[in-house]
Every structure is written in C-alpha cells, then in structure tokens.
Write an enzyme that holds these catalytic residues in place. Sequence first.
Site, PDB file in Angstrom:
ATOM      1  N   TYR A 181      32.573   5.782  48.662  1.00  0.00           N
ATOM      2  CA  TYR A 181      31.795   4.754  47.349  1.00  0.00           C
ATOM      3  C   TYR A 181      31.673   5.549  46.417  1.00  0.00           C
ATOM      4  O   TYR A 181      31.317   7.376  46.826  1.00  0.00           O
ATOM      5  CB  TYR A 181      30.202   4.658  48.008  1.00  0.00           C
ATOM      6  N   GLU A 269      28.491   1.371  39.469  1.00  0.00           N
ATOM      7  CA  GLU A 269      28.293   1.580  41.291  1.00  0.00           C
ATOM      8  C   GLU A 269      29.650   1.015  41.132  1.00  0.00           C
ATOM      9  O   GLU A 269      29.787  -0.013  41.584  1.00  0.00           O
ATOM     10  CB  GLU A 269      27.248   0.554  41.786  1.00  0.00           C
TER      11      GLU A 269
END
Length: 463
Positions: A181, A269
């Site tokens: 991530y 993101e």
Amino acid sequence: MKPTLFALTAARTLAARAAGAPVRCLSVFAPFVARPTLFGASRTAMRTITPFLSRTGAARHLNLHEYQSKDLMESYGVVVQPGRMASTPEEAFQIATKLQADNPGSPLVVKAQIHAGGRGKGTFDSGFKGGVHVCATPAQAKDFASHMLGRKLVTKQTGPEGQLTSKVLVNASLEIEKEYYFAVLMDRSSNGPVLVASSQGGMDIEEVAEKSPEAVVKLPVDIVKGLTDEAALGLAKKIGFEGDLATQAAKQFKALYALFLGTDATQVEINPLAVGHLHGQGKKVYAVDAKLNFDDNAAFRQRPLFEQRDKAMEDPRDVAAEEIGLNYIGLDGNIGCLVNGAGLAMATMDIIKLHGGEPANFLDVGGGATAQQVTQAFTILTGDKRVKALLVNIFGGIMKCDTIANGIVEAAKNVKLTIPLVVRLEGTNVAEGKAILNSSGIKLTTADDLDDAAKKAVKQIKA
C-alpha cells in the site's frame, strides 16, 4: 515556529517548480486532511461528515475513472500495466488484440469503469455477475464488454440504483506476487505532505492500521526539500522491498509524489502497489489500482484534468444545483431542506433528526440567492420523489427575508407545489417577508423558530 498555511503552500509551489512538475501554482486553501484512523482525527467528526456525501458520487473533490488515473500516472513516469479504455465491444476486441500482440500469452482483464468500489463482486441490472473479468482471448474480452456496456452495475458502494457503465478498461493481466500500500496525503499534524506505506496492501488500510498499526509506516516530507532519493529508498526498504525491487519502488514513490505536487492533488492512493510480472517478462513494481483526488479550488489551473470529470457518475441533482450556483448534496430522507449558510443547513438537518425526521438533502442557497435560484432550488427538491415535505429555514443577514419570500411564492406557483411547505424566516426584512407569504395565497405553514419549524415539518410527514 510552525509555518503558516500560506507559507507552506508557497513553499509547495516552489518545490513543484524546482522538481520540474507541470504546475503554475497551488491552492492557498488546499485542505490538510488525513485519514482518521491513521492520524488520530476524530471518528465522531468523520461520522458527522460522511452522511452528507451522496451515494452516487457527490464529493468535495474531482474523481477520475481508473483508466484516466492510469493515463495520468503514466504521464508522470509511474509504471502501470498496459491497457486502454474502450466504449464499445468492438473497441475492446481491438485493444485486446493489440495487447496480446505486444504481450504474447498474456491473459486479459476487462474492468467496468464506474466511480465506486467493489466492482468485482457487483451485479449488473441484467443479472450478469461481476464488473471485473479475466479472459484468455480478444473474443472473450469483446463478449465481457458487451455484457457490461450500457448496463448499470450495482455494488456495495453504489446503492441499489447502481451506476451506468459506458466505458471499460482492457488491461494485460498481471501475475501478482506481493501487494503493498502507498499513498501521498496532506497531514495537518505534519504541516504538509506525508507518505503512508504498508507491506499489507490490497486490503482496507484503515483495518490494517487498527489491527496492525506497526505495519503502517508514515513519512512526513519536507515541502522545501521534497522527497529525496535516500528517503524514498529508505521507505521502500522499511516496508519490505529488497534489492532492485526497492530501487524500483523508490522511483515509483518519487514519481507519485511529483504527480501529487503537479496536479494539485489532495490524495494519491495506490492500493495495491504490487510486485508482479506480465506473462514471460521480469518482475516489476506496478501501480495496479489508484484513487486520486484533486483540490476543486485548483480547477481553473488544472483545466485539462478537470475537463475529464464524468458528470454521468454523479447525482444529477448535485450537477443541476452546481450549474445554478447552489451547494447541494442529496441524502436518503424525505424532508427537503432549503437553508442559507452551511452551518445553519447542518443545524437544520440535526434538529430534523432530533425530532424523528430524516433530511432529504443539504441545500445551501448562500447569501446572494435570487428569486430565480430559489425557484430552481424548489424544482430540484420537488424532483426527488422521496421528498414528502419542504422546510425553508432562512436567517436574513446578507440574504434578505423579503427576497427569499418572493422566491418561495414564485417557486411554489411555478412548480405547482403539492407537498407540505414549512417556512421559518428571521433577520433582515423579516416583517416584509412574512407579509409577502401571508398575502400570497399559497398553502404553507409558518414557524417561529428552528425547533418549531423542525417539529412542524416532521408532523407533516407523519400526518
């Protein structure tokens, strides 16, 4: 001494220019917002804000489709899997044919392009299951596209009405070995950008932060120095990248940070950022899926970017209100609210809830609304079949009560209002406003104060 927001923004602009990012300047009022579970913001505050977002996409920031995000990332040197957007089954076939010619033996992925998550587990209104499908041949890609295009996809984030799929993304399938991530956000506590990374990608990062906080690494970035090679490489190694893959990940981090600066982004993101390979090729670090948000205050500087906005993915009520200069967000209740001022609008919604009702919207006509805008606001509110009563709550300051009263009378007559109307006026020219309403001949209920107005509106619904 901590830098002011203006100084910080000016430094951010200089940093972007020094890095060669294609930016003219950045918004002075760019919001410094961080994920609550990662940075300790109030969960209560988030619960307060969240209900005001329409399920069909009304939000503070521009949203891009996945294919648009990947095109943008690629323009900044971010490594993404090859693919293109198709708007017809025939285009999907042509793109799939080209992808397999360039990547022999590679499977293909066809993804419905809507502004909602959970596409893979969604269902189309035709009964066809799944908005993401892996296939082996261009013919299969064409078949999957034909089942998706022109159909509404219902996921856990769209609500039962779903969203229309007018485009699909056809990608070469990536064989993923490990998911990570990565995000760039604005963080108030750090007074600037912060990188957030984790070795546990491909899942809900809030859940990771809650259950395994040690797995989430936060790296504030000095807005003047920028993201150095050493810092980027150190972050990559900290979340588990090794050797050449660590170097690749660091390059991805720097490219994504440059994108963040250059586009007036409020969020970049990547979930997952993955180690994988195309069929028969070597391992690389890929940005597989992206969520990019941009500061609306920067729209005039980022015109090519904001021109990609897909209004078909948004609540048509929100779009109609925006076009006439009103602040509107649709909700799921049955009492329509027309209020001047965001604070008063939220207070009105709260008091409706307090007395057992459900607000149908947030609608702020602002301080300079005209009678014509009030008429258009009534049209938007009454166009919602769920609305069973209207509550007008005006505190006249800059906005004069007689102007609003004239707008209410004109609107009620023009839209042929048939549902109960409750009006509370207070402030500048309130006596004149009430006189206009009383002599209008339209059917309405007046209220003395906000509490009285909310009680009467709820009573009309329950009558």
